[in-house]
Design an enzyme around this catalytic site. Structure first.
Site, mmCIF file in Angstrom:
data_model
loop_
_atom_site.group_PDB
_atom_site.id
_atom_site.type_symbol
_atom_site.label_atom_id
_atom_site.label_comp_id
_atom_site.label_asym_id
_atom_site.label_seq_id
_atom_site.Cartn_x
_atom_site.Cartn_y
_atom_site.Cartn_z
ATOM 1 N N TYR A 62 0.850 -1.190 0.000
ATOM 2 C CA TYR A 62 0.000 0.000 0.000
ATOM 3 C C TYR A 62 0.889 1.245 0.000
ATOM 4 O O TYR A 62 1.582 1.524 0.975
ATOM 5 C CB TYR A 62 -0.920 0.024 1.216
ATOM 6 N N SER A 158 -5.321 -13.929 1.884
ATOM 7 C CA SER A 158 -6.156 -13.005 1.119
ATOM 8 C C SER A 158 -6.047 -13.377 -0.349
ATOM 9 O O SER A 158 -4.955 -13.701 -0.839
ATOM 10 C CB SER A 158 -5.691 -11.559 1.329
ATOM 11 N N TRP A 212 -12.922 -6.948 2.508
ATOM 12 C CA TRP A 212 -12.399 -5.702 1.937
ATOM 13 C C TRP A 212 -13.288 -5.226 0.793
ATOM 14 O O TRP A 212 -13.996 -6.002 0.184
ATOM 15 C CB TRP A 212 -10.950 -5.840 1.493
ATOM 16 N N SER A 213 -13.238 -3.934 0.546
ATOM 17 C CA SER A 213 -14.055 -3.250 -0.467
ATOM 18 C C SER A 213 -15.530 -3.604 -0.339
ATOM 19 O O SER A 213 -16.166 -4.046 -1.300
ATOM 20 C CB SER A 213 -13.561 -3.574 -1.886
#
Length: 349
Positions: A62, A158, A212-213
Site C-alpha cells: 500500500y 487473502s 475488503w471493499s
C-alpha cells in the site's frame, strides 16, 4: 462496538475495522484511493478508537510501504489499544526474491513491516496472494516460526482460491503447524463470489472473513444512480481498470433495491451495504475506508441496527447471480437436504 471471534482462534475483533489503503497516496491505484498524511491519520485513528474500531489493516504494497509507516506513526503511544493487521507476498521491490511466500521473503517482509509499523509484533499477518512456486509446507513452517518467535500472533490469507486455502489448512493439520484463521476477501452486494466456495469452507474449517471493499470499489456509495452519469471527481474514473467488472443492469438493480431500503430505514446506501454484510455467515469483520472524517462517521452508522428479514431478502434477490458449476445445483433446490451451502444461506441466494 460488537466484537466477533476471528474464525476459531478464540480471538475477538470488532465488527468493523479500518482499511488504511487511503494512507500515503503513492502510485496510480493508491493515489486514487486517498493521500492521508500522518496528521490526518491521527485524526482518523482518534475517531476509530473512540468508536471501538481498533482493528487497522494495511499491507506492505500500500503506497510502497507508506501506509504502514503512517499507520505506525498515527498509533504511536497507543499501540496497545490497536489490533494491527498487515499483508505481504506481493512484489515489494525490484529484486528476484522481493515477491512470493518463500522463507526469505516472509522473514524479510515481516522484519521490514515491524520497522515501518513501529511495533514489536503483528497481530494478524495475511498472505496477500497464493504462491504456487513455494511448497505450502515451507510457507507454513516459516509462518509457524514467526508465530513462535512472538513477531506474529495470528495468520490469515487473502485472495486465495478455495482449494489453495484448503490445501494449506490440511498441511497445517498434518504437520501440527499454526493454521490460518482469517480470510481477507472481497465481498459485497455486487461481488458475491465469496459465497460459492470460500464461505462454506470458512464455516466448515473455522476461518473468519475479513471483508475488503464492502462498497464494491465505490459503486455502492450512493453516487451512482440509474440514468445518471458517473459524477465528476469519482475515484471510479481512476480505478475502473482495477475494479472487477459488474453488469450495468445488475448494478442498477441492486442500487434501486438499496434505495427502497434506504427510504424504509432512513439509512444511507453505504450503511445498508455494510449492514447487509454484517448479517452474512462467517463474516468476522468488515473493513471500512475513508478519505474524510465525514465518510468515516457515516460508515460507522452501519452499527447499532439491523436490516429486517424482508429487507435482507429484497437485497439478496436483487443481487443474486447464478453460481458457476458445480455450485449451481445446490442453489436451485437440487439435493437441498444435503446442501450445506443452502442451509448456510438460509435457503436464499
Amino acid at each position: 462496538m460488537e466484537h466477533r471471534f476471528l474464525g476459531n482462534s478464540g480471538f475477538k475483533v470488532p465488527a468493523l475495522g479500518f482499511g488504511a489503503g487511503t494512507f500515503g497516496g503513492q502510485g496510480p491505484l493508491f493515489s486514487a484511493w486517498g493521500n492521508t498524511d500522518v496528521d490526518g491519520a491521527r485524526r482518523i485513528v482518534d475517531i476509530c478508537l473512540d468508536a471501538g474500531v481498533n482493528l487497522f489493516d494495511t499491507a506492505d504494497v500500500y503506497s510502497n510501504g507508506a501506509s504502514e509507516a503512517i499507520l505506525g506513526a498515527a498509533l504511536k503511544g497507543r499501540r496497545h489499544q490497536a489490533i494491527l493487521s498487515t499483508k505481504l507476498s506481493l512484489r515489494s521491490g525490484d529484486g528476484p526474491n522481493d515477491t512470493g511466500s518463500s522463507r526469505h521473503h516472509l522473514i524479510e517482509g515481516v522484519e521490514a513491516a515491524l520497522k515501518r509499523l513501529d511495533t514489536e509484533h503483528i497481530d494478524i499477518l495475511q498472505l496477500h496472494a497464493f504462491d504456487a512456486m513455494t511448497p505450502v509446507e515451507q510457507v507454513l513452517r516459516t509462518l509457524d516460526d514467526l508465530v513462535r518467535s512472538g513477531k506474529v500472533r495470528y495468520l490469515g490469507v487473502s485472495n486465495f482460491a478455495g482449494w489453495q486455502l484448503m490445501k494449506s489448512l490440511a498441511a497445517s493439520e498434518r504437520l501440527g503447524l499454526q493454521r490460518y484463521v482469517a480470510n481477507q476477501a472481497y465481498y459485497s452486494l455486487i461481488g458475491r463470489d465469496y459465497e460459492h466456495e470460500l464461505m462454506p469452507l470458512g464455516a466448515d474449517q473455522g476461518v473468519g472473513a475479513i471483508v475488503w471493499s464492502p462498497l464494491g470499489w465505490g459503486r455502492l456509495t450512493g453516487k451512482i444512480r440509474r440514468g445518471q452519469p458517473l459524477p465528476e471527481g469519482s475515484r471510479l474514473h481512476e480505478t475502473a481498470g482495477f475494479a472487477p467488472p459488474v453488469d450495468d443492469e445488475r448494478l442498477y438493480r441492486v442500487i434501486d433495491a438499496m434505495g427502497e431500503v434506504a427510504e424504509e430505514t432512513g439509512k444511507t446506501l453505504p450503511q445498508i451495504a455494510l449492514n447487509w454484510l454484517l448479517q452474512r455467515p462467517t463474516v468476522s469483520s468488515v473493513l471500512i475506508g475513508a478519505r474524510t472524517e465525514e465518510q468515516l462517521k457515516q460508515n460507522l452508522g452501519a452499527l447499532g441496527w439491523q436490516l429486517s428479514a424482508a429487507q435482507m431478502e429484497k437485497l439478496n434477490t436483487a443481487s443474486a447471480t447464478t453460481p458457476p458449476y458445480p455450485h449451481y445445483p445446490y442453489w436451485n433446490g437440487m439435493f437441498a437436504e444435503r446442501a450445506p451451502v443452502l442451509a448456510l444461506q438460509g435457503g436464499n441466494p
